[in-house]
Design a protein around this motif. Structure first.
Motif, mmCIF file in Angstrom:
data_model
loop_
_atom_site.group_PDB
_atom_site.id
_atom_site.type_symbol
_atom_site.label_atom_id
_atom_site.label_comp_id
_atom_site.label_asym_id
_atom_site.label_seq_id
_atom_site.Cartn_x
_atom_site.Cartn_y
_atom_site.Cartn_z
ATOM 1 N N ALA A 139 -5.478 -12.406 9.185
ATOM 2 C CA ALA A 139 -4.083 -11.956 9.154
ATOM 3 C C ALA A 139 -3.200 -12.958 8.409
ATOM 4 O O ALA A 139 -2.341 -12.571 7.606
ATOM 5 N N LYS A 140 -3.428 -14.247 8.667
ATOM 6 C CA LYS A 140 -2.616 -15.284 8.014
ATOM 7 C C LYS A 140 -2.911 -15.353 6.519
ATOM 8 O O LYS A 140 -2.034 -15.699 5.723
ATOM 9 N N TRP A 141 -4.138 -15.025 6.144
ATOM 10 C CA TRP A 141 -4.479 -15.023 4.725
ATOM 11 C C TRP A 141 -3.681 -13.947 3.991
ATOM 12 O O TRP A 141 -3.288 -14.124 2.841
ATOM 13 N N ILE A 142 -3.406 -12.841 4.683
ATOM 14 C CA ILE A 142 -2.602 -11.769 4.098
ATOM 15 C C ILE A 142 -1.112 -12.113 4.151
ATOM 16 O O ILE A 142 -0.395 -12.014 3.147
ATOM 17 N N MET A 143 -0.619 -12.517 5.317
ATOM 18 C CA MET A 143 0.826 -12.681 5.535
ATOM 19 C C MET A 143 1.349 -14.031 5.081
ATOM 20 O O MET A 143 2.560 -14.204 4.922
ATOM 21 N N GLU A 173 -1.431 -2.029 8.256
ATOM 22 C CA GLU A 173 0.004 -2.174 8.476
ATOM 23 C C GLU A 173 0.492 -3.547 8.000
ATOM 24 O O GLU A 173 1.565 -3.661 7.388
ATOM 25 N N LEU A 174 -0.296 -4.585 8.291
ATOM 26 C CA LEU A 174 0.064 -5.931 7.838
ATOM 27 C C LEU A 174 0.104 -5.994 6.317
ATOM 28 O O LEU A 174 1.047 -6.544 5.732
ATOM 29 N N MET A 175 -0.902 -5.415 5.684
ATOM 30 C CA MET A 175 -0.959 -5.456 4.235
ATOM 31 C C MET A 175 0.178 -4.643 3.610
ATOM 32 O O MET A 175 0.741 -5.028 2.582
#
Length: 232
Positions: A139-143, A173-175
């Protein structure tokens, strides 16, 4: 905000007897005025003969924030130390300028929205592979630095104990959110100026600033209240 801008802002707050929350952040409203039981938000700006600078990366968030904002433009002498006079702008006064800038960036905003809708499960698996669940590191790699740590906890929908886990659907959703953030940063204007000619047409305050500001604000609030009653 520069030291000089900060000093000018404090000077206008004192002169117009406005309120500033102790925990105010840089992106928050500059000041407030409580009048007739209503709390009115203000944007405070220093004016020069070249106009007024606004903000870096002016975009949709600012247009939304400024919808009901009142403005004070302080005009200073050549040294930048003495406040000579000021101009007051109601939300209605600023509609033409704000609408013009909003229309300018609208195509880019729409493009960002279309790009977000194109993010799918394939987008996630192409980058991160197919997994039973995704980790906080994924998740952190994306956000990246867009989120604070609390948001990662709130978004985790498959957590086990203290281990944060995210479903494929949640990663989509994060992406999508990250895509919107990246795209919308390009859908902005870099510090557009409000022309001096625009400001000069506004009501000018030269004496008794606190009293005259309240007179102008009260007149605006009464006019909008009358309009609301007439259309109710």
């Amino acid at each position: 905000m520069s030291v000089q801008d900060d000093r000018r802002e404090k000077q206008m707050v004192d002169r117009f007897n406005l309120e500033v929350p102790e925990d105010r952040k840089r992106s928050d409203v500059d000041a407030y005025l409580t009048i007739d039981g209503q709390t009115v938000a203000f944007e405070l700006k220093s004016a020069t003969n070249k106009g007024v600078s606004t903000v870096r990366d002016l975009g949709p968030n600012h247009f939304s924030k400024w919808k009901n904002i009142h403005w004070i433009f302080g005009v200073y002498d050549s040294t930048g130390n003495q406040l000579l006079h000021s101009y007051y702008a109601s939300p209605d006064d600023m509609v033409p300028w704000i609408s013009e800038k909003e229309a300018y960036v609208r195509p880019d905003v729409e493009l960002a929205e279309h790009a977000v809708r194109g993010v799918s499960t394939d987008s996630v698996t192409d980058l991160l592979g197919e997994k039973d669940f995704y980790t906080k590191e994924d998740a952190k790699w994306i956000m990246k630095n867009q989120w604070r740590k609390e948001r990662y906890v709130e978004a985790a929908d498959l957590s086990v104990g203290t281990e944060l886990r995210y479903s494929l659907h949640r990663m989509v959703e994060l992406m999508q959110e990250r895509c919107h953030y990246v795209m919308s940063r390009g859908a902005t204007l870099n510090n557009p100026h409000i022309p001096a000619s625009y400001i000069a047409k506004l009501p000018r305050i030269t004496s008794e600033p606190a009293i005259n500001l309240r007179r102008l604000v009260r007149a605006y609030l009464e006019s909008t209240s009358s309009t609301d009653d007439a259309t109710a």
